[in-house]
Design a protein around this motif. Structure first.
Motif, PDB file in Angstrom:
ATOM      1  N   ILE A  27     -55.284 -10.591  22.701  1.00  0.00           N
ATOM      2  CA  ILE A  27     -54.199 -10.253  23.621  1.00  0.00           C
ATOM      3  C   ILE A  27     -54.406  -8.848  24.180  1.00  0.00           C
ATOM      4  CG2 ILE A  27     -51.708  -9.837  23.781  1.00  0.00           C
ATOM      5  CD1 ILE A  27     -51.383 -12.038  21.620  1.00  0.00           C
ATOM      6  N   LEU A  28     -54.784  -7.915  23.321  1.00  0.00           N
ATOM      7  CA  LEU A  28     -55.000  -6.539  23.749  1.00  0.00           C
ATOM      8  C   LEU A  28     -56.157  -6.434  24.738  1.00  0.00           C
ATOM      9  CD1 LEU A  28     -54.466  -4.568  20.413  1.00  0.00           C
ATOM     10  CD2 LEU A  28     -52.930  -4.693  22.387  1.00  0.00           C
ATOM     11  N   LYS A  29     -57.170  -7.282  24.572  1.00  0.00           N
ATOM     12  CA  LYS A  29     -58.293  -7.262  25.505  1.00  0.00           C
ATOM     13  C   LYS A  29     -57.837  -7.546  26.929  1.00  0.00           C
ATOM     14  CE  LYS A  29     -61.944  -8.691  22.259  1.00  0.00           C
ATOM     15  NZ  LYS A  29     -62.885  -9.787  21.899  1.00  0.00           N
ATOM     16  N   LYS A  30     -56.782  -8.335  27.065  1.00  0.00           N
ATOM     17  CA  LYS A  30     -56.257  -8.680  28.396  1.00  0.00           C
ATOM     18  C   LYS A  30     -55.148  -7.734  28.836  1.00  0.00           C
ATOM     19  CE  LYS A  30     -57.520 -13.584  28.423  1.00  0.00           C
ATOM     20  NZ  LYS A  30     -58.438 -13.436  29.562  1.00  0.00           N
ATOM     21  N   LYS A  62     -48.705  -7.229  27.137  1.00  0.00           N
ATOM     22  CA  LYS A  62     -47.750  -6.624  26.212  1.00  0.00           C
ATOM     23  C   LYS A  62     -46.594  -7.545  25.814  1.00  0.00           C
ATOM     24  CE  LYS A  62     -49.559  -2.527  25.702  1.00  0.00           C
ATOM     25  NZ  LYS A  62     -50.016  -2.059  24.377  1.00  0.00           N
ATOM     26  N   LYS A  63     -46.460  -8.680  26.484  1.00  0.00           N
ATOM     27  CA  LYS A  63     -45.352  -9.597  26.180  1.00  0.00           C
ATOM     28  C   LYS A  63     -45.861 -11.020  26.219  1.00  0.00           C
ATOM     29  CE  LYS A  63     -40.571 -10.624  27.574  1.00  0.00           C
ATOM     30  NZ  LYS A  63     -39.486 -10.270  28.545  1.00  0.00           N
ATOM     31  N   VAL A  64     -45.730 -11.723  25.111  1.00  0.00           N
ATOM     32  CA  VAL A  64     -46.265 -13.083  25.003  1.00  0.00           C
ATOM     33  C   VAL A  64     -45.205 -14.038  24.463  1.00  0.00           C
ATOM     34  CG1 VAL A  64     -48.669 -12.381  24.688  1.00  0.00           C
ATOM     35  CG2 VAL A  64     -47.166 -12.596  22.693  1.00  0.00           C
ATOM     36  N   GLY A 115     -48.170  -3.285  19.209  1.00  0.00           N
ATOM     37  CA  GLY A 115     -47.380  -2.987  20.403  1.00  0.00           C
ATOM     38  C   GLY A 115     -47.149  -4.181  21.304  1.00  0.00           C
ATOM     39  N   ILE A 116     -47.266  -5.384  20.758  1.00  0.00           N
ATOM     40  CA  ILE A 116     -47.096  -6.609  21.551  1.00  0.00           C
ATOM     41  C   ILE A 116     -45.737  -7.224  21.243  1.00  0.00           C
ATOM     42  CG2 ILE A 116     -48.011  -8.914  22.026  1.00  0.00           C
ATOM     43  CD1 ILE A 116     -50.742  -7.789  20.907  1.00  0.00           C
ATOM     44  N   GLY A 140     -48.375 -14.256  28.718  1.00  0.00           N
ATOM     45  CA  GLY A 140     -49.326 -15.149  28.071  1.00  0.00           C
ATOM     46  C   GLY A 140     -48.588 -16.029  27.082  1.00  0.00           C
ATOM     47  N   ILE A 141     -49.203 -17.148  26.735  1.00  0.00           N
ATOM     48  CA  ILE A 141     -48.615 -18.084  25.775  1.00  0.00           C
ATOM     49  C   ILE A 141     -49.574 -18.259  24.606  1.00  0.00           C
ATOM     50  CG2 ILE A 141     -47.876 -20.460  25.356  1.00  0.00           C
ATOM     51  CD1 ILE A 141     -45.911 -19.049  27.119  1.00  0.00           C
TER      52      ILE A 141
END
Length: 230
Positions: free
Chosen positions: A112-115, A118-120, A142-143, A192-193
């Motif tokens: 997730i951090l690679k992309k 911050k909110k999934v 921090g997500i 993102g999901i």
């Protein structure tokens, strides 16, 4: 190549996906006739679900600990729990073992951090969605994690994971409902999901949604490959 131990049967459907993905991953890196050196301990899913339904995580922990020790005795140098929900006891299991447990949520957080997201949104069993063991690993990075608000939606996901997807049953009606739930999360601002159950990739594909999806089965399998070749 390092040898890994897979704990599966939770369900057999996703365990076969892990086995396929890991072997393909090794072969993509090494070519020829190189494939994964691994051991598999596969549970009777009914025994695990009986414990889950009774909220008896101590019994499940004891089962997974014994399985891990058996795999370690066979030469495994790391453990892969082939199910998101079982990571509820992953930290406890890691504390009891002297070989690493490759954690599915930690590996997902890295992707997730690679992309730079911050909110999934998180889809999975009620254990995965409602308890903190998965979300805490993301929060630490921090997500922000959002789950479906509707109890009906959470019940539907939980039921179909065990009664349909975990048995290898996929229907158009179930796929449509999953996409409706995911799109509702997207409308609420997720970027993102997370497919936070190893069976959900049976019904949600990357091309189905307008945001990034994080297939935890694929992410976890790639981390296992990386460990084997490290």
């Amino acid at each position: 190549m390092k040898k890994i131990g897979l704990i599966g049967g939770i369900s057999w459907v996703s365990t076969s996906d892990y086995y396929t993905l890991i072997n393909k991953g090794i072969n993509e890196k090494l070519g020829g006739l190189n494939f994964s050196e691994c051991l598999i301990y596969s549970f009777n899913y009914a025994d695990i679900k009986k414990n889950n339904d009774a909220n008896d995580w101590d019994s499940t922990f004891n089962m997974l600990y014994k399985a891990s020790e058996s795999l370690k005795a066979g030469g495994a140098e790391a453990i892969v729990l082939c199910a998101n929900t079982m990571h509820l006891i992953a930290d406890k299991l890691q504390n009891a073992l002297d070989i690493p447990v490759i954690h599915i949520a930690e590996e997902t957080a890295k992707e997730i951090l690679k992309k730079e997201i911050k909110k999934v949104g998180l889809l999975g069993t009620k254990f995965t969605m409602e308890l903190d063991f998965f979300k805490d690993k993301l929060t630490a990075k921090g997500i922000e994690t959002i789950i479906p608000i509707s109890q009906e939606d959470k019940d539907f996901i939980h039921y179909t994971i065990f009664e349909e997807l975990g048995r290898g049953i996929v229907t158009d009606e179930t796929k449509k409902r999953y996409l409706e739930i995911a799109n509702h999360l997207i409308q609420n601002g997720v970027e993102g999901i997370i497919l936070g159950c190893t069976e959900i990739p049976l019904v949600i594909k990357a091309e189905d949604l307008s945001v990034a999806i994080f297939d935890t089965t694929l992410i976890h399998a790639k981390a296992a490959v990386a460990f084997q070749l490290s």
